[in-house]
Design an enzyme around this catalytic site. Structure first.
Site, PDB file in Angstrom:
ATOM      1  N   CYS A  64     -46.003 -72.060  39.771  1.00 34.83           N
ATOM      2  CA  CYS A  64     -44.739 -72.727  39.415  1.00 34.83           C
ATOM      3  C   CYS A  64     -44.508 -74.009  40.211  1.00 34.83           C
ATOM      4  O   CYS A  64     -44.204 -75.067  39.647  1.00 34.83           O
ATOM      5  CB  CYS A  64     -43.574 -71.756  39.587  1.00 34.83           C
ATOM      6  SG  CYS A  64     -43.269 -71.236  41.299  1.00 34.83           S
ATOM      7  N   HIS A  68     -39.162 -69.178  42.695  1.00 32.63           N
ATOM      8  CA  HIS A  68     -39.655 -69.720  41.424  1.00 32.63           C
ATOM      9  C   HIS A  68     -38.910 -71.013  41.105  1.00 32.63           C
ATOM     10  O   HIS A  68     -37.777 -71.216  41.534  1.00 32.63           O
ATOM     11  CB  HIS A  68     -39.469 -68.707  40.295  1.00 32.63           C
ATOM     12  CG  HIS A  68     -40.210 -69.076  39.042  1.00 32.63           C
ATOM     13  ND1 HIS A  68     -41.576 -68.936  38.911  1.00 32.63           N
ATOM     14  CD2 HIS A  68     -39.776 -69.602  37.873  1.00 32.63           C
ATOM     15  CE1 HIS A  68     -41.953 -69.342  37.711  1.00 32.63           C
ATOM     16  NE2 HIS A  68     -40.869 -69.756  37.056  1.00 32.63           N
ATOM     17  N   HIS A  77     -42.011 -74.301  32.564  1.00 29.59           N
ATOM     18  CA  HIS A  77     -42.429 -73.723  33.837  1.00 29.59           C
ATOM     19  C   HIS A  77     -43.735 -72.947  33.667  1.00 29.59           C
ATOM     20  O   HIS A  77     -44.155 -72.626  32.556  1.00 29.59           O
ATOM     21  CB  HIS A  77     -41.334 -72.808  34.415  1.00 29.59           C
ATOM     22  CG  HIS A  77     -41.129 -71.524  33.665  1.00 29.59           C
ATOM     23  ND1 HIS A  77     -40.821 -70.338  34.286  1.00 29.59           N
ATOM     24  CD2 HIS A  77     -41.190 -71.239  32.328  1.00 29.59           C
ATOM     25  CE1 HIS A  77     -40.684 -69.378  33.387  1.00 29.59           C
ATOM     26  NE2 HIS A  77     -40.899 -69.896  32.194  1.00 29.59           N
TER      27      HIS A  77
END
Length: 387
Positions: free
Chosen positions: A302, A350, A362
């Site tokens: 990420c 994240h 993402h």
């Protein structure tokens, strides 16, 4: 008077049978109890699909946290490796200088040994020519100054070299610690992902289908929230434009066209241009797999994706989510703009790139590819505008 009754027989034979019978029964009972005690315990009840889903999600989340720890350890290790290399190069160069200074001192020592310690008066008396003596005396005076400088240089270089060697040794110790942390976090990530895969591998085809339905329901709920955010942002933008038009009608000279409100058009043209490059880059990575610790170009985690995307716009971001969240200005979710970074979970493990309408691009998790998703798919921590 004595009794004439016949004495009762006292043989033990007839009494032994009941005793044996009681003992056998007791042993049988003990054996049964022993078997019951040593029998294998019954298998635990199989977890429900919801419990499996929750456990898998938790493992993936924990793996995400471990991945960011791995990224941080890897970044430290890389920097420390470079520092150790630079220090060792410096030590080598200083050692060479030190050896040269030592050789020069050796030359002076040898010269003094050959000439011996003769007094100035004796040297004058033994000289063939007085003028020659005075010329040699002046030369020796200069030579003595040069010797002193050589000694001073040697001592200075020796101290500096010793200091650098100490720094290099400490840096090597730090590097060793960082490498150990790197290996440990790597094992942690692999363990979490392995546990998640093992849980999923035990599911039947029907259970996997039901699990997919649960996931779809979760995505649908997140999509509806994103649509609501998009509606609210559109209303705010419409109000901003109406207010801007009203101001321009009252005073045509006040309109700058740069946008200074809080709706979707609030960012300046400079940021919008950079954000466009960020989103273009992120869109071009769609479909590439998530791989923990990856920074491209074939796969990403990420924070690796967000770092690479903003690099395409000329902005250098740190490697981990924990450092990226500190770069830029925090804004509300309602005021999120395309290009902003959306961070998730309380531990900020994240991150995704906001593209508008409550959506982001993402790199989700292992087994998934870079994709578009609602920002409400996970609990939002904060939104940050990097530039």
């Amino acid at each position: 008077m004595a009794s004439h009754r016949k004495p009762r027989s006292r043989t033990a034979g007839p009494r032994t049978a009941p005793v044996v019978g009681i003992t056998t029964a007791a042993l049988t009972s003990i054996a049964l109890l022993s078997q019951s005690a040593t029998a294998a315990p019954s298998a635990p009840p199989k977890p429900s699909l919801e419990e499996v889903q929750k456990k898998v999600d938790t493992l993936y989340h924990q793996a995400g946290v471990a991945t960011e720890k791995y990224n941080a350890a890897k970044e430290r290790t890389t920097k420390q490796q470079k520092r150790v290399g630079d220090l060792l190069d410096d030590v080598a160069q200083r050692t060479e200088k030190l050896n040269k200074a030592r050789q020069e001192l050796g030359t002076f020592a040898a010269a003094q040994y050959r000439t011996g310690a003769v007094s100035d008066t004796a040297t004058l008396l033994l000289a063939d020519d007085a003028q020659d003596y005075f010329d040699q005396d002046q030369l020796m005076s200069r030579l003595t100054s040069r010797q002193k400088k050589a000694v001073d240089d040697y001592q200075t270089e020796q101290a500096a070299t010793t200091k650098k060697r100490t720094e290099a040794a400490k840096s090597l110790e730090t590097l060793t610690t960082s490498q150990a942390t790197l290996r440990s976090t790597k094992r942690d990530v692999q363990q979490k992902l392995g546990d998640a895969r093992q849980l999923l591998s035990k599911l039947t085809a029907e259970e996997k289908a039901r699990l997919a339905a649960i996931e779809k329901k979760k995505q649908e709920a997140a999509r509806k929230k994103a649509e609501e955010l998009a509606r609210q942002q559109a209303e705010a933008e419409a109000k901003r434009k109406a207010a801007e038009e009203a101001r321009q009608k009252e005073d045509p000279g006040t309109g700058s066209g740069s946008g200074t409100g809080t709706g979707s058009g609030s960012t300046g043209t400079g940021y919008a241009a950079k954000a466009a490059k960020v989103i273009d880059f992120a869109e071009s990575q769609m479909g590439k797999p998530y791989v923990w610790g990856a920074t491209g170009p074939d796969s990403y985690d990420c924070s690796g994706l967000t770092q690479a995307a903003w690099k395409a716009a000329g902005i250098s971001l740190p490697r981990t989510t924990w450092d990226q969240v500190k770069v830029g200005t925090t804004v509300t979710t309602a005021n999120a703009q395309p290009g902003d970074l959306v961070f998730f979970y309380d531990d900020i493990s994240h991150v995704g790139i906001y593209i508008g309408d409550g959506k982001m691009i993402h790199a989700p998790k292992p087994g998934a590819n870079v994709r578009v998703e609602s920002i409400y798919y996970m609990p939002i921590h904060s939104v940050v505008r990097p530039a």
